[in-house]
Design a protein around this motif. Structure first.
Motif, PDB file in Angstrom:
ATOM      1  N   CYS A   1     -12.305  -0.480 -13.902  1.00 20.14           N
ATOM      2  CA  CYS A   1     -10.991   0.381 -14.317  1.00 20.14           C
ATOM      3  C   CYS A   1     -10.495  -0.269 -15.605  1.00 20.14           C
ATOM      4  CB  CYS A   1     -10.045   0.349 -13.024  1.00 20.14           C
ATOM      5  SG  CYS A   1      -9.366  -1.205 -12.749  1.00 20.14           S
ATOM      6  N   ARG A   2      -9.847   0.698 -16.281  1.00 14.28           N
ATOM      7  CA  ARG A   2      -9.412   0.413 -17.645  1.00 14.28           C
ATOM      8  C   ARG A   2      -8.206  -0.823 -17.517  1.00 14.28           C
ATOM      9  NH1 ARG A   2      -8.078   4.885 -21.539  1.00 14.28           N
ATOM     10  NH2 ARG A   2     -10.159   5.087 -21.519  1.00 14.28           N
ATOM     11  N   ASP A   3      -7.508  -0.878 -16.454  1.00 16.93           N
ATOM     12  CA  ASP A   3      -6.325  -1.601 -16.342  1.00 16.93           C
ATOM     13  C   ASP A   3      -6.394  -2.326 -14.862  1.00 16.93           C
ATOM     14  OD1 ASP A   3      -3.942  -3.177 -16.338  1.00 16.93           O
ATOM     15  OD2 ASP A   3      -2.650  -1.674 -16.843  1.00 16.93           O
ATOM     16  N   VAL A   4      -7.076  -3.499 -14.629  1.00 13.32           N
ATOM     17  CA  VAL A   4      -6.989  -3.923 -13.453  1.00 13.32           C
ATOM     18  C   VAL A   4      -5.726  -4.133 -12.671  1.00 13.32           C
ATOM     19  CG1 VAL A   4      -7.307  -6.348 -13.995  1.00 13.32           C
ATOM     20  CG2 VAL A   4      -8.200  -5.744 -11.960  1.00 13.32           C
ATOM     21  N   ASP A   5      -4.541  -4.450 -13.442  1.00 10.35           N
ATOM     22  CA  ASP A   5      -3.354  -4.969 -12.789  1.00 10.35           C
ATOM     23  C   ASP A   5      -2.591  -3.580 -12.135  1.00 10.35           C
ATOM     24  OD1 ASP A   5      -3.606  -7.460 -13.508  1.00 10.35           O
ATOM     25  OD2 ASP A   5      -2.358  -7.516 -15.176  1.00 10.35           O
ATOM     26  N   LYS A   6      -3.190  -2.270 -12.393  1.00 11.25           N
ATOM     27  CA  LYS A   6      -2.607  -1.455 -11.925  1.00 11.25           C
ATOM     28  C   LYS A   6      -3.066  -1.307 -10.485  1.00 11.25           C
ATOM     29  CE  LYS A   6       0.065  -0.401 -15.414  1.00 11.25           C
ATOM     30  NZ  LYS A   6       1.647  -0.477 -15.349  1.00 11.25           N
ATOM     31  N   PHE A   7      -4.142  -1.735 -10.132  1.00 10.98           N
ATOM     32  CA  PHE A   7      -5.094  -1.679  -8.900  1.00 10.98           C
ATOM     33  C   PHE A   7      -4.471  -2.753  -7.865  1.00 10.98           C
ATOM     34  CE2 PHE A   7      -7.137   1.175 -11.493  1.00 10.98           C
ATOM     35  CZ  PHE A   7      -7.749   2.241 -10.626  1.00 10.98           C
ATOM     36  N   LEU A   8      -4.535  -2.326  -6.809  1.00 13.17           N
ATOM     37  CA  LEU A   8      -4.158  -3.652  -5.565  1.00 13.17           C
ATOM     38  C   LEU A   8      -5.387  -4.028  -5.092  1.00 13.17           C
ATOM     39  CD1 LEU A   8      -2.461  -5.056  -3.577  1.00 13.17           C
ATOM     40  CD2 LEU A   8      -2.338  -2.630  -2.006  1.00 13.17           C
TER      41      LEU A   8
ATOM     42  N   ILE B   1       0.822  -1.162   0.045  1.00 14.53           N
ATOM     43  CA  ILE B   1       0.071  -0.165   0.101  1.00 14.53           C
ATOM     44  C   ILE B   1       0.926   1.402   0.194  1.00 14.53           C
ATOM     45  CG2 ILE B   1      -1.848   1.482   1.421  1.00 14.53           C
ATOM     46  CD1 ILE B   1      -2.769  -1.511   2.229  1.00 14.53           C
ATOM     47  N   GLN B   2       1.987   1.282   0.858  1.00 21.22           N
ATOM     48  CA  GLN B   2       2.908   2.355   0.795  1.00 21.22           C
ATOM     49  C   GLN B   2       3.823   2.525  -0.238  1.00 21.22           C
ATOM     50  OE1 GLN B   2       4.349   1.860   4.883  1.00 21.22           O
ATOM     51  NE2 GLN B   2       2.721   2.897   5.699  1.00 21.22           N
ATOM     52  N   ARG B   3       4.270   1.558  -0.667  1.00 18.66           N
ATOM     53  CA  ARG B   3       5.141   1.471  -1.969  1.00 18.66           C
ATOM     54  C   ARG B   3       4.504   0.834  -3.168  1.00 18.66           C
ATOM     55  NH1 ARG B   3      10.096  -0.341  -1.795  1.00 18.66           N
ATOM     56  NH2 ARG B   3       9.337  -2.481  -0.927  1.00 18.66           N
ATOM     57  N   PRO B   4       3.544   1.239  -3.807  1.00 17.95           N
ATOM     58  CA  PRO B   4       2.949   0.822  -4.941  1.00 17.95           C
ATOM     59  C   PRO B   4       3.761   0.684  -6.176  1.00 17.95           C
ATOM     60  CG  PRO B   4       1.997   2.913  -4.560  1.00 17.95           C
ATOM     61  CD  PRO B   4       3.003   2.713  -3.410  1.00 17.95           C
ATOM     62  N   ALA B   5       4.602   1.677  -6.325  1.00 18.97           N
ATOM     63  CA  ALA B   5       5.407   1.502  -7.373  1.00 18.97           C
ATOM     64  C   ALA B   5       6.575   0.334  -7.480  1.00 18.97           C
ATOM     65  CB  ALA B   5       6.124   2.681  -7.645  1.00 18.97           C
ATOM     66  N   ALA B   6       7.043   0.006  -6.361  1.00 23.41           N
ATOM     67  CA  ALA B   6       7.651  -1.251  -6.160  1.00 23.41           C
ATOM     68  C   ALA B   6       7.043  -2.558  -6.650  1.00 23.41           C
ATOM     69  CB  ALA B   6       8.291  -1.250  -4.511  1.00 23.41           C
ATOM     70  N   TYR B   7       5.761  -2.565  -6.611  1.00 23.66           N
ATOM     71  CA  TYR B   7       4.992  -3.749  -6.904  1.00 23.66           C
ATOM     72  C   TYR B   7       4.391  -3.685  -8.430  1.00 23.66           C
ATOM     73  CZ  TYR B   7       5.930  -4.790  -2.157  1.00 23.66           C
ATOM     74  OH  TYR B   7       6.579  -4.928  -0.979  1.00 23.66           O
ATOM     75  N   GLY B   8       4.636  -2.472  -9.029  1.00 28.63           N
ATOM     76  CA  GLY B   8       4.145  -2.372 -10.350  1.00 28.63           C
ATOM     77  C   GLY B   8       2.473  -1.850 -10.372  1.00 28.63           C
ATOM     78  N   PHE B   9       1.932  -1.209  -9.137  1.00 30.54           N
ATOM     79  CA  PHE B   9       0.856  -0.562  -8.688  1.00 30.54           C
ATOM     80  C   PHE B   9       0.767   0.978  -8.747  1.00 30.54           C
ATOM     81  CE2 PHE B   9       0.418  -4.696  -6.279  1.00 30.54           C
ATOM     82  CZ  PHE B   9      -0.410  -5.236  -6.913  1.00 30.54           C
ATOM     83  N   GLU B  10      -0.460   1.405  -9.241  1.00 33.55           N
ATOM     84  CA  GLU B  10      -0.351   2.880  -9.415  1.00 33.55           C
ATOM     85  C   GLU B  10      -1.601   3.456  -8.276  1.00 33.55           C
ATOM     86  OE1 GLU B  10      -1.270   3.810 -13.350  1.00 33.55           O
ATOM     87  OE2 GLU B  10       0.607   3.230 -13.970  1.00 33.55           O
TER      88      GLU B  10
END
Length: 358
Positions: A326-333, A291-300
């Protein structure tokens, strides 16, 4: 001379092959003996694969867009866009691809031999949590496990059924709804202060584990609570205009987890039959980092769900008529305001499996 040498080479090869086969056969047999035969899961919506479809409750999701990325785009009753933790763990352990719900469908012999989930979305260790939303209590789930064991005996015979029950892995994933819903959202447990309610829930968890051990389980993993205050629904409910993480809710989860872990350690020493392994599984730390470092896991996006606005949609309010996806579900945690996306669960389970070595 050349013929003698050839004969010697052949003879040596036969001896080496014989020794290799004799060594490899016991090793293969040992591997087969030690392989986990089945996975059994108890808990709430994080690990419900459709049991709530078979009972009368509003806590269900057997409709689109749930299951959007499940094979056949099938809304099975899993509270996500695809696989949930039981499926992922069963796959990673080499047991099977999907862990089916015990209720609502005719199970094959293979499913009975390799495990099911008894979990019911909306339940908790506190029996009131399930009763408030008309779902299965944890004791109800144990009743189903008892029924399952009778079916297993008919399929596998007494001896093999006993081995499957004792050698399989058991996952218990619940407790979040006790704090997030029953305590913080409703007035029905306000005769407890927060500290005493946490103690009560831990006692309920301890009682459940004791009963499960009494029914033959020997490898039991009990998951702690996630960072409840950072779940999108709780940000909306109590996070203010900016929908910040709710510090009080997270602190409650930290206290609960510490006491639950201590109780699991105590049971391991004082109440576990010989050969028992009880483990506490930390969900809080890896999920908070995601949650705190989303970019490290490929989330936006980690502060709202993929379904609809992502601010309030969950179960009945996340449906094809009221909520776009949402358009790209893989960007969502988060898939909805309570539950992770399949990708989120995959990353979380990968970290847990690496740490605890199932």
């Amino acid at each position: 001379m050349a013929s003698s040498r050839s004969s010697l080479v052949v003879a040596m090869a036969v001896v080496i092959l014989h020794r290799w086969c004799c060594a490899a056969a016991p090793a293969a047999a040992a591997a087969n003996r030690t392989r986990t035969p089945a996975l059994f899961v108890f808990g709430d919506s994080i690990v419900d694969a459709g049991n709530n479809n078979a009972i009368t409750t509003l806590i269900r999701c057997n409709f689109a867009p749930y299951g959007k990325d499940f094979p056949g785009h099938n809304a099975t009753g899993r509270f996500s866009n695809g696989k949930v933790p039981g499926d992922i763990l069963a796959t990673q352990m080499g047991i099977k691809q999907y862990l089916p719900a015990y209720l609502g469908a005719e199970l094959s012999d293979f499913d009975l031999l390799t495990g099911v989930t008894f979990a019911s979305g909306g339940c908790g260790f506190d029996p009131l949590t399930a009763e408030l939303v008309s779902v299965l209590t944890m004791d109800n789930q144990l009743d189903l496990f008892k029924e399952y064991k009778e079916k297993l005996r008919r399929v596998a015979g007494d001896a093999r059924a006993g081995e499957i029950v004792s050698e399989s892995l058991y996952m218990v994933v619940t407790g979040t709804d006790d704090l997030a819903n029953t305590y913080f959202t409703t007035p029905f447990r306000r005769d407890y202060d927060l500290d005493s309610y946490i103690d009560f829930v831990v006692r309920c968890a301890s009682g459940f584990v004791r009963k499960l051990l009494g029914m033959g389980a020997r490898r039991v993993n009990v998951a702690g609570a996630p960072p409840i205050g950072c779940v999108p629904s709780q940000r909306t409910n109590a996070g203010g205009l900016d929908r910040d993480c709710v510090a009080l809710y997270n602190q409650a989860a930290v206290v609960y987890n510490a006491r639950l872990e201590k109780e699991i350690e105590r049971l391991n020493v004082t109440a576990a039959p010989p050969g028992t392994v009880l483990k506490y599984i930390d969900l809080y730390t890896p999920l908070l980092d995601m949650i705190q470092r989303p970019a490290a896991y490929g989330f936006e996006v980690t502060n709202r769900g993929c379904c609809g606005t992502g601010v309030f949609e969950v179960t009945l309010t996340c449906n094809r008529y009221t909520a776009d996806v949402c358009r790209d579900v893989d960007k969502f945690l988060f898939w909805d305001t309570y539950h992770l996306t399949e990708r989120g669960y995959n990353i979380l389970l990968s970290q847990i499996i690496t740490k605890y070595g199932f």
